[in-house]
Design an enzyme around this catalytic site. Structure first.
Site, PDB file in Angstrom:
ATOM      1  N   SER A 162      76.900  48.332  21.442  1.00 46.75           N
ATOM      2  CA  SER A 162      75.782  47.763  22.203  1.00 46.75           C
ATOM      3  C   SER A 162      75.969  47.721  23.705  1.00 46.75           C
ATOM      4  O   SER A 162      75.020  47.411  24.422  1.00 46.75           O
ATOM      5  CB  SER A 162      75.472  46.341  21.693  1.00 46.75           C
ATOM      6  N   LYS A 220      73.928  39.267  29.983  1.00 45.52           N
ATOM      7  CA  LYS A 220      73.068  39.417  28.812  1.00 45.52           C
ATOM      8  C   LYS A 220      72.704  38.046  28.272  1.00 45.52           C
ATOM      9  O   LYS A 220      73.549  37.144  28.218  1.00 45.52           O
ATOM     10  CB  LYS A 220      73.809  40.235  27.754  1.00 45.52           C
ATOM     11  N   SER A 270      72.228  47.056  22.180  1.00 47.82           N
ATOM     12  CA  SER A 270      71.245  46.037  22.491  1.00 47.82           C
ATOM     13  C   SER A 270      71.353  45.493  23.913  1.00 47.82           C
ATOM     14  O   SER A 270      70.527  44.678  24.330  1.00 47.82           O
ATOM     15  CB  SER A 270      71.413  44.861  21.507  1.00 47.82           C
TER      16      SER A 270
END
Length: 521
Positions: A203, A89, A179
């Protein structure tokens, strides 16, 4: 996941293997690390429509793969991840590779060091193929609010989903959740064998559920946060996303433990060398919350309610004890989380002032003007709103009323879980998300903060209490989209949690994804 290899192309069959299986293939010489890396890079290119990646690190990945081949040829692999492609990420620092947090504020920022968890993977010989997309600064539950655009759910491009839709695939697609949606999409679409995400209120587990991958949120402090650009320091945890529970356990064993650069880390407990293939579930007691985790919202749509009940019955039929548990204060977790999140965001975002790194406005009439314009240009409205809210909560006149009260509620939520586990419960079973993935066009009708509160209703209490939790892909909805269920464990009982999750995974037999679209098709 189960898969019919006969229905898969040779490339898809190889990329769909577990880490354990592909590691054995590398050692047996059935595939080289460079061939495997090239397959993953090609798969990323074929699935560019998903928008899962911000940066593809092709050149460095091939160099890393070549070094892995050299070790494998001499019979000296570094470990079970040597030669295995992974993605990260884009809010984890990566040395000499741009790290943006999907924000204009950090476009062009190239860290001089690796996050600890990234470095540990590289030290094991894993091959970094790219940085994945996200909501800006990890603030969101859909992976729809980053400066590089929204991430598309790979399951939107399977034949079962398309059979249910009369719309054009370019307009009728489902979100990934957020996210860490880019990381979930990368694993689900066979672009990498594992991915790192961050989990502050759900997330990793949220997109894990919506994209049909295993998503582990470890105990707070078990993995180092050094190099993870912070959202909420007291809740942030690096998350692990894989296609099997066994793979998640393999990665956890490598990443866990103390880090002198992160004072919140703890010593990892001793664990067996691997998860047991056969586990006596009769020794386990599974708790089912008897009250809704949010009093103003139903437990979920009918599919998630039925699925939770069905899996609870599966545990009971196999001999596990299943009993209702009370978590009375978790109904207030969203309000508690919102206050604490915004307060810490206001503090953490103060470092982005245009002086040390990141975006700097050309306005230079005064220092204050430069600060204000830099932050106005660099942050999106979601970040602006949380900063303003946090500063409001932290005002001297509001501090006791909001921040202190939220901390007190956090303690009560934590005590609720402690009381449940003291009563003899081993794991708690809940939905992960209220439903399967929404269509993008429907999801964006509500604002980011509202959607985050809705989508993270089952996951937020876990971060507030610092507990480990894992999403296990469980079934497909009537629309052909994944639904995952969440197992919650006791502090530092991550291995027991994964053992139960592995048993559950074997019983539900979740299917392998079959993408029907590539670039050019």
């Amino acid at each position: 996941m189960s898969a019919s290899s006969a229905a898969l192309s040779p490339t898809a069959a190889m990329l769909g293997l577990s880490i354990r299986e592909v590691s054995l293939a590398l050692r047996d010489g059935r595939v080289s690390a460079t061939e495997l890396c090239r397959k993953c890079i090609n798969q990323i290119q074929r699935t560019r429509y998903l928008n899962a990646f911000i940066t593809i690190t092709e050149e460095t990945a091939m160099e890393q793969a070549q070094r892995a081949d050299n070790r494998l040829r001499t019979g000296k692999p570094l470990g079970p991840l040597d030669g295995i492609p992974f993605s990260v990420k884009d809010n984890f620092c990566t040395e000499n590779i741009e790290t943006t947090c999907a924000s204009s504020m950090l476009k062009g920022y190239v860290p001089p060091f690796n996050a600890t968890v990234v470095q540990k993977l590289l030290d094991q010989g894993a091959v970094l193929v790219g940085k994945t997309n996200l909501d800006e600064f990890a603030m969101g539950a859909g992976s729809t609010d980053g400066v590089f655009g929204p991430v598309r759910n790979p399951w939107s491009y399977t034949s079962l989903y398309r059979e249910q839709s009369t719309e054009d695939p370019d307009s009728d697609w489902a979100i990934t959740g957020g996210s860490s949606g880019g990381s979930a999409a990368a694993v689900a679409s066979l672009c990498s064998f594992l991915a790192l995400g961050s989990d502050t209120g759900g997330s990793t587990r949220n997109p894990g559920s919506l994209c049909g991958v295993v998503a582990l949120k470890p105990t707070y402090g078990l993995l180092s946060r050094h190099g993870l650009i912070p959202l909420v320091n007291s809740m942030d945890v690096p998350g692990i996303m894989t296609r099997s529970v066994h793979d998640a356990a393999t990665v956890l064993r490598i990443l866990q433990g103390r880090d002198e650069r992160d004072s919140t880390t703890v010593q990892a407990p001793s664990t067996p060398p691997s998860l047991p293939e056969h586990f006596d579930i009769r020794n386990i007691c599974v708790g089912i919350p008897k009250v809704q985790l949010h009093s103003d919202r139903p437990l979920g749509d009918s599919s998630s309610v039925l699925l939770t009940s069905r899996v609870a019955a599966m545990f009971e039929e196999a001999g596990a004890r299943v009993q209702e548990v009370s978590l009375p204060h978790t109904q207030h977790s969203i309000v508690c989380y919102s206050v604490l999140c915004c307060s810490e965001v206001a503090s953490n975002m103060a470092r982005f002032d245009g002086l040390k790194y990141g975006h700097r406005s050309k306005v230079n009439s005064s220092t204050d003007a430069m600060y204000a314009t830099t932050r106005h240009e660099g942050f999106n409205n979601v970040v602006h709103r949380r900063i303003l809210s946090g500063n409001y909560f932290l005002l001297k006149s509001n501090f006791e009323r909001y921040f202190v009260k939220a901390q007190q509620m956090r303690r009560l939520i934590t005590e609720d879980f402690k009381n449940v586990f003291r009563s003899g419960i081993d794991v708690v079973l809940t939905p992960t998300t209220p439903s399967d993935a929404e269509r993008y066009s429907d999801f964006i009708q509500a604002d980011n903060q509202t959607r985050s509160a809705q989508e993270d209703v089952f996951t937020q209490p876990v971060n507030i209490a610092g507990l480990p939790a894992v999403t296990v892909p469980t079934a497909l909805s009537h629309r052909g989209l994944p639904i995952g269920l969440q197992l919650i464990g006791q502090t530092l009982q991550d291995w027991k949690l994964l053992t139960v999750a592995h048993w559950m995974e074997q019983k539900v037999n979740f299917p392998m994804i079959h993408l029907t679209r590539t670039i050019g098709s």
